[in-house]
Design a protein around this motif. Structure first.
Motif, mmCIF file in Angstrom:
data_model
loop_
_atom_site.group_PDB
_atom_site.id
_atom_site.type_symbol
_atom_site.label_atom_id
_atom_site.label_comp_id
_atom_site.label_asym_id
_atom_site.label_seq_id
_atom_site.Cartn_x
_atom_site.Cartn_y
_atom_site.Cartn_z
ATOM 1 N N SER A 5 -19.423 0.725 5.511
ATOM 2 C CA SER A 5 -19.737 2.071 5.985
ATOM 3 C C SER A 5 -18.764 3.077 5.388
ATOM 4 C CB SER A 5 -19.672 2.119 7.507
ATOM 5 O OG SER A 5 -18.345 1.957 7.928
ATOM 6 N N ASP A 6 -19.145 4.333 5.471
ATOM 7 C CA ASP A 6 -18.287 5.400 4.967
ATOM 8 C C ASP A 6 -16.974 5.461 5.746
ATOM 9 O OD1 ASP A 6 -20.059 6.149 3.015
ATOM 10 O OD2 ASP A 6 -21.050 7.665 4.267
ATOM 11 N N ILE A 7 -17.042 5.238 7.025
ATOM 12 C CA ILE A 7 -15.837 5.273 7.857
ATOM 13 C C ILE A 7 -14.874 4.161 7.435
ATOM 14 C CG2 ILE A 7 -14.954 4.950 10.193
ATOM 15 C CD1 ILE A 7 -17.508 6.289 11.204
ATOM 16 N N GLU A 8 -15.398 2.972 7.230
ATOM 17 C CA GLU A 8 -14.550 1.858 6.809
ATOM 18 C C GLU A 8 -13.921 2.131 5.449
ATOM 19 O OE1 GLU A 8 -14.771 -2.981 6.223
ATOM 20 O OE2 GLU A 8 -16.564 -1.855 6.781
ATOM 21 N N ARG A 9 -14.663 2.708 4.560
ATOM 22 C CA ARG A 9 -14.152 3.034 3.230
ATOM 23 C C ARG A 9 -13.017 4.056 3.323
ATOM 24 N NH1 ARG A 9 -18.720 4.770 0.996
ATOM 25 N NH2 ARG A 9 -19.466 2.637 0.793
ATOM 26 N N VAL A 10 -13.196 5.090 4.155
ATOM 27 C CA VAL A 10 -12.170 6.122 4.318
ATOM 28 C C VAL A 10 -10.918 5.528 4.957
ATOM 29 C CG1 VAL A 10 -11.614 8.234 5.582
ATOM 30 C CG2 VAL A 10 -13.788 8.045 4.385
ATOM 31 N N VAL A 11 -11.102 4.718 5.984
ATOM 32 C CA VAL A 11 -9.956 4.109 6.673
ATOM 33 C C VAL A 11 -9.194 3.189 5.735
ATOM 34 C CG1 VAL A 11 -9.305 2.505 8.509
ATOM 35 C CG2 VAL A 11 -10.918 4.348 8.977
ATOM 36 N N MET A 12 -9.905 2.379 4.978
ATOM 37 C CA MET A 12 -9.234 1.452 4.065
ATOM 38 C C MET A 12 -8.518 2.208 2.938
ATOM 39 S SD MET A 12 -9.406 -1.381 5.419
ATOM 40 C CE MET A 12 -8.633 -2.304 4.119
ATOM 41 N N ARG A 13 -9.058 3.316 2.484
ATOM 42 C CA ARG A 13 -8.391 4.118 1.465
ATOM 43 C C ARG A 13 -7.080 4.673 2.027
ATOM 44 N NH1 ARG A 13 -11.314 8.888 0.486
ATOM 45 N NH2 ARG A 13 -13.101 7.561 0.104
ATOM 46 N N ARG A 14 -7.110 5.125 3.278
ATOM 47 C CA ARG A 14 -5.891 5.640 3.916
ATOM 48 C C ARG A 14 -4.860 4.529 4.112
ATOM 49 N NH1 ARG A 14 -8.588 9.643 8.400
ATOM 50 N NH2 ARG A 14 -9.323 11.195 6.888
ATOM 51 N N VAL A 15 -5.307 3.348 4.495
ATOM 52 C CA VAL A 15 -4.396 2.214 4.664
ATOM 53 C C VAL A 15 -3.746 1.861 3.334
ATOM 54 C CG1 VAL A 15 -4.320 -0.264 5.162
ATOM 55 C CG2 VAL A 15 -5.546 1.273 6.691
ATOM 56 N N GLN A 16 -4.520 1.840 2.273
ATOM 57 C CA GLN A 16 -3.969 1.526 0.955
ATOM 58 C C GLN A 16 -2.978 2.597 0.500
ATOM 59 O OE1 GLN A 16 -7.518 1.107 -1.362
ATOM 60 N NE2 GLN A 16 -7.851 -1.030 -0.747
ATOM 61 N N THR A 17 -3.274 3.861 0.786
ATOM 62 C CA THR A 17 -2.370 4.945 0.416
ATOM 63 C C THR A 17 -1.044 4.819 1.160
ATOM 64 O OG1 THR A 17 -4.242 6.396 0.011
ATOM 65 C CG2 THR A 17 -2.105 7.450 0.311
ATOM 66 N N ILE A 18 -1.110 4.547 2.451
ATOM 67 C CA ILE A 18 0.107 4.394 3.247
ATOM 68 C C ILE A 18 0.902 3.192 2.778
ATOM 69 C CG2 ILE A 18 0.951 3.809 5.556
ATOM 70 C CD1 ILE A 18 -1.340 5.582 6.638
ATOM 71 N N ARG A 19 0.233 2.117 2.480
ATOM 72 C CA ARG A 19 0.927 0.917 2.001
ATOM 73 C C ARG A 19 1.590 1.174 0.651
ATOM 74 N NH1 ARG A 19 -1.266 -5.234 2.121
ATOM 75 N NH2 ARG A 19 0.633 -6.139 1.299
ATOM 76 N N PHE A 20 0.958 1.954 -0.207
ATOM 77 C CA PHE A 20 1.541 2.286 -1.503
ATOM 78 C C PHE A 20 2.756 3.201 -1.348
ATOM 79 C CE2 PHE A 20 1.825 5.271 -5.076
ATOM 80 C CZ PHE A 20 2.109 4.367 -6.094
ATOM 81 N N LEU A 21 2.699 4.170 -0.437
ATOM 82 C CA LEU A 21 3.771 5.148 -0.285
ATOM 83 C C LEU A 21 4.935 4.671 0.571
ATOM 84 C CD1 LEU A 21 1.703 8.413 0.184
ATOM 85 C CD2 LEU A 21 2.946 7.662 -1.840
ATOM 86 N N ARG A 22 4.772 3.579 1.296
ATOM 87 C CA ARG A 22 5.800 3.123 2.227
ATOM 88 C C ARG A 22 7.176 2.901 1.592
ATOM 89 N NH1 ARG A 22 4.539 -0.937 6.972
ATOM 90 N NH2 ARG A 22 6.125 -0.109 8.336
ATOM 91 N N PRO A 23 7.292 2.257 0.433
ATOM 92 C CA PRO A 23 8.633 2.085 -0.146
ATOM 93 C C PRO A 23 9.290 3.397 -0.572
ATOM 94 C CG PRO A 23 7.049 0.638 -1.237
ATOM 95 C CD PRO A 23 6.280 1.526 -0.330
ATOM 96 N N PHE A 24 8.489 4.422 -0.851
ATOM 97 C CA PHE A 24 9.031 5.678 -1.325
ATOM 98 C C PHE A 24 9.520 6.580 -0.198
ATOM 99 C CE2 PHE A 24 5.837 4.416 -4.525
ATOM 100 C CZ PHE A 24 6.719 4.169 -5.562
ATOM 101 N N VAL A 25 9.139 6.302 1.021
ATOM 102 C CA VAL A 25 9.565 7.126 2.145
ATOM 103 C C VAL A 25 10.452 6.344 3.109
ATOM 104 C CG1 VAL A 25 7.626 8.710 2.035
ATOM 105 C CG2 VAL A 25 7.437 6.661 3.416
ATOM 106 N N SER A 26 11.000 5.238 2.667
ATOM 107 C CA SER A 26 11.864 4.431 3.520
ATOM 108 C C SER A 26 13.263 5.035 3.571
ATOM 109 C CB SER A 26 11.930 3.010 2.984
ATOM 110 O OG SER A 26 12.577 2.994 1.736
ATOM 111 N N GLY A 27 14.084 4.502 4.453
ATOM 112 C CA GLY A 27 15.463 4.959 4.558
ATOM 113 C C GLY A 27 16.263 4.668 3.305
ATOM 114 N N GLY A 28 15.986 3.536 2.677
ATOM 115 C CA GLY A 28 16.685 3.192 1.443
ATOM 116 C C GLY A 28 16.348 4.147 0.313
ATOM 117 N N ALA A 29 15.085 4.557 0.225
ATOM 118 C CA ALA A 29 14.685 5.508 -0.815
ATOM 119 C C ALA A 29 15.328 6.872 -0.571
ATOM 120 C CB ALA A 29 13.165 5.632 -0.857
ATOM 121 N N LEU A 30 15.387 7.282 0.688
ATOM 122 C CA LEU A 30 16.040 8.545 1.014
ATOM 123 C C LEU A 30 17.532 8.469 0.688
ATOM 124 C CD1 LEU A 30 15.892 11.369 2.230
ATOM 125 C CD2 LEU A 30 16.276 10.320 4.467
#
Length: 110
Positions: A5-30
């Motif tokens: 479904s469109d909702i599942e596609r949007v949610v999974m895209r957001r999950v993938q984006t957050i998973r990709f950005l997580r190392p860049f916004v961690s305390g160690g990166a800061l």
């Protein structure tokens, strides 16, 4: 059911984006960013090579010389040195935490 479904596609895209950005916004990166900016600021304010070359060559005499140089420099340089030391400590801790976790003994289930 292979329909996505469109909702599942949007949610999974957001999950993938957050998973990709997580190392860049961690305390160690800061901490790495703060360390880099503080060291850059120190380099802009002080000729670091001259500070080290002007000092004595004995270990304790050199340590006293660096403490004297720190006490008698401008406030902005003192703040940048303290910020870089704190950021280096936090970054080291963030880098060593996974290593310590990997070598920790497994908890017993008994």
């Amino acid at each position: 059911m292979t329909d996505v479904s469109d909702i599942e596609r949007v949610v999974m895209r957001r999950v993938q984006t957050i998973r990709f950005l997580r190392p860049f916004v961690s305390g160690g990166a800061l901490a790495a960013l703060v360390l880099a900016l503080a060291l850059w600021g120190i380099g802009r304010e002080v000729w670091v090579a001259k500070v080290f070359s002007n000092g004595p060559h004995g270990f304790f005499a050199h340590a006293r010389y660096l403490a004297y140089a720190f006490r008698h420099t401008r406030l902005v340089v003192q703040a940048l040195v303290l910020a870089s030391a704190a950021a280096a400590f936090i970054l080291t801790r963030a880098l060593l935490r996974p290593i310590a976790f990997a070598f920790a003994p497994a908890p017993s289930l008994a």
